[in-house]
Design an enzyme around this catalytic site. Structure first.
Site, PDB file in Angstrom:
ATOM      1  N   HIS A 103       0.867  -1.211  -0.095  1.00 20.26           N
ATOM      2  CA  HIS A 103      -0.233  -0.008   0.104  1.00 20.26           C
ATOM      3  C   HIS A 103       0.930   1.232  -0.017  1.00 20.26           C
ATOM      4  O   HIS A 103       1.583   1.526  -0.921  1.00 20.26           O
ATOM      5  CB  HIS A 103      -0.836  -0.103   1.185  1.00 20.26           C
ATOM      6  CG  HIS A 103      -2.003   0.865   1.236  1.00 20.26           C
ATOM      7  ND1 HIS A 103      -2.466   1.698   0.252  1.00 20.26           N
ATOM      8  CD2 HIS A 103      -2.810   1.080   2.408  1.00 20.26           C
ATOM      9  CE1 HIS A 103      -3.550   2.439   0.836  1.00 20.26           C
ATOM     10  NE2 HIS A 103      -3.836   2.070   1.862  1.00 20.26           N
ATOM     11  N   HIS A 133      -1.628  -2.571  -9.538  1.00 25.80           N
ATOM     12  CA  HIS A 133      -2.548  -1.772  -9.025  1.00 25.80           C
ATOM     13  C   HIS A 133      -4.015  -2.562  -8.707  1.00 25.80           C
ATOM     14  O   HIS A 133      -4.251  -3.390  -9.717  1.00 25.80           O
ATOM     15  CB  HIS A 133      -2.894  -0.463  -9.280  1.00 25.80           C
ATOM     16  CG  HIS A 133      -3.457   0.522  -8.187  1.00 25.80           C
ATOM     17  ND1 HIS A 133      -4.751   0.337  -7.938  1.00 25.80           N
ATOM     18  CD2 HIS A 133      -2.902   1.330  -7.360  1.00 25.80           C
ATOM     19  CE1 HIS A 133      -5.125   1.008  -6.864  1.00 25.80           C
ATOM     20  NE2 HIS A 133      -4.059   1.880  -6.677  1.00 25.80           N
ATOM     21  N   ASP A 165       3.281   5.744  -6.976  1.00 25.64           N
ATOM     22  CA  ASP A 165       4.396   5.607  -6.037  1.00 25.64           C
ATOM     23  C   ASP A 165       5.581   5.255  -6.983  1.00 25.64           C
ATOM     24  O   ASP A 165       6.473   5.605  -6.134  1.00 25.64           O
ATOM     25  CB  ASP A 165       3.888   4.695  -5.039  1.00 25.64           C
ATOM     26  CG  ASP A 165       2.995   5.135  -4.149  1.00 25.64           C
ATOM     27  OD1 ASP A 165       2.895   6.185  -3.893  1.00 25.64           O
ATOM     28  OD2 ASP A 165       2.107   4.401  -3.541  1.00 25.64           O
TER      29      ASP A 165
END
Ligand code: CMC
Length: 431
Positions: free
Chosen positions: A267, A308, A366
């Protein structure tokens, strides 16, 4: 008109029954199974909640196939390009964009609550200097519940609003203090004439002994990254905040539970993991070796920053942040950062590799955020803390939406039991 239902046929007994189908304003329809167990003695099994809507919400909409992300209906690229983080925070919490006066009032309320109690500063001293800042965040954010408990009635909307201001305002102060403690520098007080992100940079990088000028490029980049990370519907940390909050728990304790869930590398911890992975890969010629490792089912290595749960298309946030990443790196650290070159090459190779194409594994937000943070001088172990500051807005908005829902009930998932049948206790001598 035909009723919106689905029919389930139990092939074991030959019996059929209907379940109602419910619609949101956008997205797939949902089968309403809330009476399934009571009426038909069935549970649904959905490990990892891949097809389960755990709540209804009006805050964020994602179409993972098309790569769409909307906050209260507004596309993420329009907000990232034209809005500010605090305006987005207002939108998330209140449902509509503010007028100039409403925004000024909201910002004033956030500014008023940026300080933390002096006694809270003692908490930081209890941690070893090498404590991970996320560990400190979990503890210190949770400890706010000790300061604001008996006086906080979560059923009172004004109390909820005040708790929201406090959470959004104090997170940057706590985050910067976690960092300052880890490098044995004095904690810096907030400066309320600065912007939200300017103030955070000031608390991170200034010293009581020297003047500090906030870099406007860094301030702008941070503001945009915070907008991109503000909410993402029912991800692990938000679902955790909702589940903790559903029992009526103190919101600051719920905030701490969200930070905990966010920390994991699958996460929010991914941005930190990306930088560590790039250091591990080391040079462009090593990329094929690591791509092969990522594809090997017997090797736990995964390409961090790729894939994802929801986006099976390019992450719309990644597109925006990729552009910002280039801008920041060119303006702040100059061109030719070997880490960025390595990242771009890795991205290119992975995007053209059959394994990643087949599984729709694209770079996520990210993959790039860590590179920007690095350029801004933010240490790697603070990356997930940055995510936590931004996501606090989403956690707060989702918590407020849940508590103000008159039909809200405690969250209580069921399970598919796979343990032993009932059996008798065996005394120690007979085992
Ligand atoms: N590298 C290599 N293979 C991967 C990767 C990866 N990063 N991600 C998924 N796969 C493979 C996986 O092995 C599986 O292959 P197969 O079908 O042959 O068994 C397939 O792709 C589907 O993967 P999954 O694990 O079923 O997908 P998931 O939806 O459960 O996991 C994820 C999503 C984000 C946890 C995963 O893609 C991952 O671990 N990515 C790296 C960590 C990361 O970047 N996380 C940040 C997510 S974005 C920030 C946030 O919103 O929190």
């Amino acid at each position: 008109m035909k009723k919106d239902t689905v029919t389930i046929t139990d092939n074991a007994t030959g019996k059929s029954f209907e379940l109602p189908v419910t619609r949101g304003t956008m997205g797939p329809r949902a089968i309403d199974i809330s009476r399934l167990y009571r009426d038909h003695d069935f549970l649904t099994f959905d490990s990892g909640f891949q097809s389960t809507a755990s709540c209804s919400s009006q805050i964020t909409y994602i179409d993972g196939e098309k790569g769409v992300l909307l906050y209260r209906g507004y596309p993420i690229d329009q907000l990232a390009g034209q809005s500010t983080f605090l305006e987005v925070a207002y939108l998330m919490i209140n449902g509509e964009l503010p007028t100039a006066a409403q925004l000024e009032d909201f910002q004033g309320n956030i500014r008023r609550h940026t300080m933390i109690k002096e006694s809270l500063k003692g908490f930081f001293k209890g941690f070893y200097h090498d404590a991970h800042p996320m560990a400190t965040m979990v503890a210190v954010a949770g400890s706010l519940s000790a300061f604001y408990h008996d006086t906080l009635d979560i059923h009172n909307p004004l109390h909820r609003e005040l708790a929201a201001y406090r959470m959004i305002a104090k997170m940057p102060t706590i985050a910067a203090a976690s960092f300052k403690h880890s490098i044995s520098e004095p904690l810096i007080y907030p400066k309320n004439n600065l912007s939200y992100c300017g103030n955070f940079l000031h608390m991170m990088f200034s010293l009581p002994s020297e003047d500090y000028q906030v870099d406007p490029i860094a301030e702008k980049a941070l503001d945009m990254i915070f907008i991109l990370h503000a909410d993402h519907e029912q991800n692990a940390s938000t679902a955790t905040v909702r589940l903790s909050g559903s029992s009526g728990a103190n919101p600051f304790a719920c905030l701490s539970s969200g930070i905990t869930a966010l920390w994991g590398p699958a996460h929010g911890g991914a941005n930190e993991a990306v930088l560590r992975m790039l250091s591990q890969i080391g040079s462009i010629d090593q990329i094929p070796k690591y791509i092969a490792k990522a594809k090997d089912k017997n090797d736990p290595f995964r390409l961090m920053g790729f894939g994802h749960r929801v986006y099976k298309n390019y992450d719309p946030r990644a597109k925006l942040i990729r552009q910002m990443c280039h801008e920041v790196l060119n303006k702040i650290s100059g061109t030719g950062d070997p880490m960025l070159e390595l990242a771009m090459r890795l991205e290119e190779i992975a995007l053209n590799d059959e394994y990643f194409i087949e599984r729709k594994l694209y770079p996520n937000v990210d993959f790039y955020s860590g590179l920007i943070y690095k350029a801004l001088g933010i240490p790697v172990n603070m990356f997930t803390v940055m995510f936590a500051i931004a996501r606090t807005v989403g956690w707060v908005a989702q918590w407020m939406e849940m508590i103000s829902d008159p039909d809200q009930r405690i969250g209580r998932p069921r399970q598919l039991y796979t343990g032993s049948q009932q059996r008798d206790y065996v005394p120690m001598k007979k085992r």
